[in-house]
Scaffold this motif. Sequence first.
Motif, short mmCIF file in Angstrom:
data_model
loop_
_atom_site.label_atom_id
_atom_site.label_comp_id
_atom_site.label_asym_id
_atom_site.label_seq_id
_atom_site.Cartn_x
_atom_site.Cartn_y
_atom_site.Cartn_z
N PRO A 5 11.04 42.48 10.96
CA PRO A 5 11.48 41.03 10.83
C PRO A 5 12.33 40.94 9.62
N PRO A 6 13.09 40.09 9.39
CA PRO A 6 13.69 39.83 7.99
C PRO A 6 12.75 38.79 7.21
N PHE A 7 13.15 38.94 6.03
CA PHE A 7 12.08 38.37 4.97
C PHE A 7 12.13 36.83 5.23
N ASP A 8 11.08 36.49 4.97
CA ASP A 8 10.74 34.71 5.28
C ASP A 8 10.26 34.48 3.90
N PRO A 9 10.81 33.62 3.41
CA PRO A 9 10.33 33.26 1.89
C PRO A 9 9.03 32.40 2.33
N ARG A 10 8.77 31.98 3.38
CA ARG A 10 7.48 31.20 3.51
C ARG A 10 6.14 31.93 3.16
N PHE A 11 6.51 33.43 3.25
CA PHE A 11 5.31 34.12 3.31
C PHE A 11 5.80 35.39 2.42
N PRO A 12 5.72 35.27 1.06
CA PRO A 12 6.49 36.11 0.40
C PRO A 12 5.35 37.36 0.05
N ASN A 13 3.98 37.28 0.35
CA ASN A 13 3.01 38.29 -0.05
C ASN A 13 3.02 39.61 1.08
#
Length: 88
Positions: free
Chosen positions: A17-25
């Motif tokens: 999946p692409p990067f989701d800034p809501r879940f950076p960890n």
Amino acid sequence: MLDIDLQMPPKGKWHTPPFDPRFPNQNQTRNCYQNFLDFHRCLKMMNRRGRSTQPCEYYFRVYHSLCPISWVQRWNEQIREGTFAGKI
């Protein structure tokens, strides 16, 4: 909400999946759970409005990529039984 066309990967090129800034960890548990909820909310809303559920496929692909199969199976059983804790 983001443009659906921008979220869709090129045909045949879906590995992660692409990067989701809501879940950076690194721990992607919440990302998995949130996309599962988003998928079911999307289905509910689109069916209620009588529209195509094709845009919901994005969430389906993301949570299927991130979530262990046993979690998804348990959550689906809980939804069928009416005991799922999440708000859909």
